[in-house]
Design a protein around this motif. Sequence first.
Motif, short mmCIF file in Angstrom:
data_model
loop_
_atom_site.label_atom_id
_atom_site.label_comp_id
_atom_site.label_asym_id
_atom_site.label_seq_id
_atom_site.Cartn_x
_atom_site.Cartn_y
_atom_site.Cartn_z
N VAL A 174 51.89 -26.60 -14.03
CA VAL A 174 50.88 -27.04 -13.07
C VAL A 174 50.80 -28.56 -13.04
N ALA A 175 50.83 -29.17 -14.22
CA ALA A 175 50.79 -30.64 -14.32
C ALA A 175 52.02 -31.25 -13.65
N GLU A 215 53.82 -29.95 -11.26
CA GLU A 215 53.70 -29.75 -9.81
C GLU A 215 52.74 -30.78 -9.21
N LYS A 216 51.64 -31.04 -9.91
CA LYS A 216 50.67 -32.03 -9.43
C LYS A 216 51.29 -33.42 -9.40
N GLU A 263 53.40 -33.64 -6.37
CA GLU A 263 52.57 -33.84 -5.18
C GLU A 263 52.11 -35.29 -5.07
N MET A 264 51.89 -35.93 -6.22
CA MET A 264 51.43 -37.32 -6.26
C MET A 264 52.58 -38.29 -5.99
N LEU A 324 46.57 -38.39 -12.99
CA LEU A 324 46.89 -36.98 -13.17
C LEU A 324 45.68 -36.22 -13.69
N ALA A 365 43.19 -35.82 -10.92
CA ALA A 365 43.64 -34.86 -9.92
C ALA A 365 43.53 -33.43 -10.44
N LEU A 366 43.91 -33.21 -11.70
CA LEU A 366 43.82 -31.85 -12.26
C LEU A 366 42.37 -31.42 -12.44
N ALA A 391 41.12 -30.56 -9.01
CA ALA A 391 41.69 -29.28 -8.59
C ALA A 391 41.02 -28.13 -9.33
N THR A 419 38.90 -25.18 -7.67
CA THR A 419 39.24 -23.78 -7.92
C THR A 419 38.02 -23.02 -8.44
#
Length: 87
Positions: A20-21, A23-24, A27-28, A47, A50-51, A54, A58
């Motif tokens: 997940v990290a 992928e983030k 995206e960044m 990061l 952003a996490l 997110a 969620t």
Amino acid sequence: MAAKPRVHEIANELGVDSKVALEKLKEMGEYVKGPSSSIEPPVARRLKAALEAAGAATNAAAAPAAPAAPAKPAAAKPAPQRPTPAA
């Protein structure tokens, strides 16, 4: 100079999977090979933010969902009818 954290360390701190990290980060617009790659402290801060955002999004999306209805007990089945003896 601050130490450069690794991607998997940040993921563990926040309780998310390394994938997940990664992928983030993608995206960044950050190029990172894998979870053991180290990243610059400013990128690590972005990061984390952003996490966390997110994760909050969620959690907020899951909260308004209707709670599961309590299970209803099964209706009692009527006893089988025995034929009445003919007289």
